[in-house]
Design an enzyme around this catalytic site. Structure first.
Site, short mmCIF file in Angstrom:
data_model
loop_
_atom_site.label_atom_id
_atom_site.label_comp_id
_atom_site.label_asym_id
_atom_site.label_seq_id
_atom_site.Cartn_x
_atom_site.Cartn_y
_atom_site.Cartn_z
N ILE A 266 -46.84 20.72 -41.20
CA ILE A 266 -47.46 22.04 -41.37
C ILE A 266 -48.42 22.00 -42.55
CG2 ILE A 266 -47.08 24.51 -41.70
CD1 ILE A 266 -44.21 24.13 -40.84
N GLU B 96 -32.80 12.65 -46.61
CA GLU B 96 -33.06 11.84 -47.79
C GLU B 96 -31.98 10.77 -47.89
OE1 GLU B 96 -35.54 12.11 -50.20
OE2 GLU B 96 -36.50 13.58 -48.89
N LYS C 82 -39.80 21.32 -53.46
CA LYS C 82 -40.99 21.72 -52.72
C LYS C 82 -41.43 23.12 -53.12
CE LYS C 82 -39.69 18.91 -48.75
NZ LYS C 82 -38.84 18.89 -47.54
#
Lengths: 434, 434
Positions: free
Chosen positions: A138, A192, A207
């Site tokens: 995105i 992760e 983020k």
């Protein structure tokens, strides 16, 4: 109008790339670049940690010596997709100083060194692009940069971690246990390497840290934000959600309050069916933006995985051909907004023992349910009571935001008055009776 | 890191705008620009058609003489948001030749003069940006330009006309008549002044024409595409959709087939609940993109209205500050794809009289229902039978695509074989019995 006589109009830089990391993303990028010769970007050298591993690329491409890439004057772009945020920061710093542009996917590194990285970009004038580090496929950073700089951004709510979203979806839809769902996510390659980073919300809050910069010009530290992950969400919570026709998602959100300051948090939340985020399942990510002019917008796409991430890295590389840089307009060209911790949240709390819950911290309790196995309440609480204590993450307590959870100070008085008029609502001074 | 010492890093052009048109979008833009001084873009003059109308802006801003804007050497950007596509094209041509960049919202003009406009951009080197002309607030053109140039675009499906989508939503959800829903859309200011443009699909196919250029490098003419609007969708169709848990939307779509060519159409379609487009209600637009690397992406936002359109115009203006242009990469840097008319569609057809329907044109009929008021069938048909005749738009016949409507030649044989094995399926040679 042939390709020959027209492409001459576009004088793009030829990009010579030094790539750090050849894991799922690095290898994905290598494959993707090989399939897109039109980009005229070549990987000259790849720096890896472990020379012994067999790799599906010519051996002469690889080195374990950083400086081979960083000191090569022909290399004008460093692409860094390694897992080690300390090493990543050293690489990025040196690359900047050596006059190279940098494309990075290291959200942890970016979040933790945000201020220094901004400073370095200013000092060296190099581009630093990292679209792949949030929501992979995105283009959220680029859209925040390009499309909301002149618009009033009321709020932004997002699912930014594909791994936890995958786990929650599997727990809800396939009734998988938390553990089995996590193992699936890891096998599919979008968790992760340290699952704690995903599951306990660190990845999401990392983020969110720099998305807040692009959205509102805020510079903060991930650990200063109110956050948790999905580690305490359990089958009981899922059942309560189901009864109310809701799902649970780990939602990163920020809202501009009436006083001009921004409330932000990364917490699990109940999502109603008419919420765009209810649409976001499995490893997908989604971003809902509400603004003054464009109104409501929703972006949805794969938030994890080798190719979605590599494709975002590629878009950054592509943008470097015309010297694109983030302008951080809200930070530099406008008055940056400030975070506030002075607001209230409407939360659901499930727990084993009422004795563990500091009910006096709640402004009021709206719902109260005791079942055989577990109890829950819904109440309104000031964020400072969540930020200064760990009680809501301990003792098998699970905190989940209600829909429309953020309540401003101004609203509180009216809500309180209204709540008092409703039968069956228990204020904390009446709560002792239970 | 103050604003003073950093903004110097960004040497942006100062933009002096000549604006054509002061309708809902033009006035919206004027207001929005006044609220965003940080953009450093000013409207020097506005050209209008009717000098007599009262307007909420200083009188000295307006002129009725085009050349006052087009010949002003200080004006470096022409923004054109007028309703007259013939006049718009003249303005744009002259602006290019006079060395001015152009931002346009005139989808009809762009679709009809696509090839000449591409030529003019090549010859003059001026930027021509028109993000607002498709999906208003959704940055679909920019994302197609920037994010899929190196990716394999499997398909793109979109709701690109807010007005018809509003009407369909109101017909379904509020059981409004077609006429009442249309009047509402007009009153709310997001229907074209000539409703035929929206309702009969012209607006959607215009947008689709140039979105195909950005998606696949295709240059075509709107009237060469297979399209219709929602003028024949009726209460009976809505009832059938409802029984199957579906909604009806006007969908613009394009799909890369196995032979490397592109199938495209703009037609009403039944949308299942798990389709992202089912999410798109009222005047909103939505775009679903499926690609090799990024996988599935969905963009959603307001597709009509004064501010969403003005905000997209503003983003284009903002991009001009760093000399952004569309590169039309799929057209110029890759081998552009070709449209094909050699594919099949699975369609629903409702009608009053079977005699009006050329049933022999169908490969096969899968469903057949006769009710007291009206009849319908579901069958597979080659697109040439739709492109060469008008029978499916006449005599109160309503054609709506089934979900996953596009069938390639290669698939057809297998489907036929499978269909034969299913009981109750009527091939056209057996159909005469009805």
């Amino acid at each position: 109008m042939s390709a020959e006589n027209t492409s001459a109009n576009y004088h793009h830089k030829s990009l010579v790339i030094g790539l750090f990391g050849f894991g799922v993303v690095g290898e994905g990028l290598y494959k993707v670049l090989n399939q897109t010769p039109s980009l005229k970007a070549t990987i000259k050298k790849v720096c890896i940690k472990n020379a012994g591993k067999p790799r599906q690329a010519p051996a002469e491409l690889f080195t374990t010596a950083r400086d081979v890439l960083l000191n090569d004057p022909e290399i004008n772009v460093i692409v860094e997709v390694i897992d080690d945020s300390v090493a990543a920061f050293e690489i990025v710093k040196t690359a900047f100083k050596n006059g190279k542009h940098v494309v990075s996917a290291s959200k942890k590194m970016i979040a933790e060194h945000l201020e220094e990285l901004l400073q370095l970009q200013q000092e060296t004038g190099q581009s630093f692009l990292y679209e792949s580090s949030a929501c992979a496929s995105i283009p959220v950073i680029r859209n925040l940069e390009e499309y909301y700089d002149n618009d009033l951004l009321h709020s932004i709510r997002a699912i930014v971690n594909g791994s936890t979203n995958y786990i929650l979806t599997k727990m809800f839809e396939d009734k998988l246990s938390y553990r089995d769902a996590l193992i699936q996510a890891q096998q599919l390659g979008f968790a992760e390497s340290n699952p704690k980073l995903d599951v306990e919300g660190y990845d999401a809050v990392n983020k969110w840290t720099f998305l807040l910069t692009h959205a509102y010009g805020i510079i903060t530290n991930p650990l200063e934000l109110l956050f948790t992950g999905i580690q305490n969400v359990n089958a009981f919570d899922a059942q309560v959600a189901g009864e109310k026709g809701r799902v649970i998602r780990l939602v990163a959100q920020a809202k501009k309050l009436g006083n001009g300051k921004v409330a932000a948090a990364v917490l699990p939340q109940f999502i109603t069916q008419d919420d765009h985020l209810s649409f976001v399942r499995n490893e997908y990510n989604g971003v809902v933006i509400e603004s003054g002019f464009a109104d409501k917008q929703f972006f949805y796409g794969k938030g994890a995985g080798s190719f979605p991430t590599a494709s975002a890295v590629l878009s950054d590389i592509s943008a470097l051909r015309y010297d694109y840089k983030y302008e951080y307009k809200k930070l530099y060209h406008h008055t940056p907004l400030e975070l506030t911790n002075d607001f209230y949240l409407r939360v659901y709390l499930s727990f084993d023992e009422l004795a563990e819950i500091p009910k006096e911290k709640f402004e009021w309790i709206e719902e109260w349910h005791a079942r055989e196995d577990r109890k829950y309440l819904v109440g309104v609480i000031h964020v400072r009571h969540l930020q200064t204590g760990n009680w809501w993450r301990e003792n098998n307590t699970s905190l989940i935001l209600q829909p429309d959870a953020i309540i401003e100070n101004l609203e509180l008085h009216n809500l309180k008055k209204k709540s008092l008029q409703l039968a069956g609502i228990q204020f904390h001074h009446q709560f002792g009776g239970y």
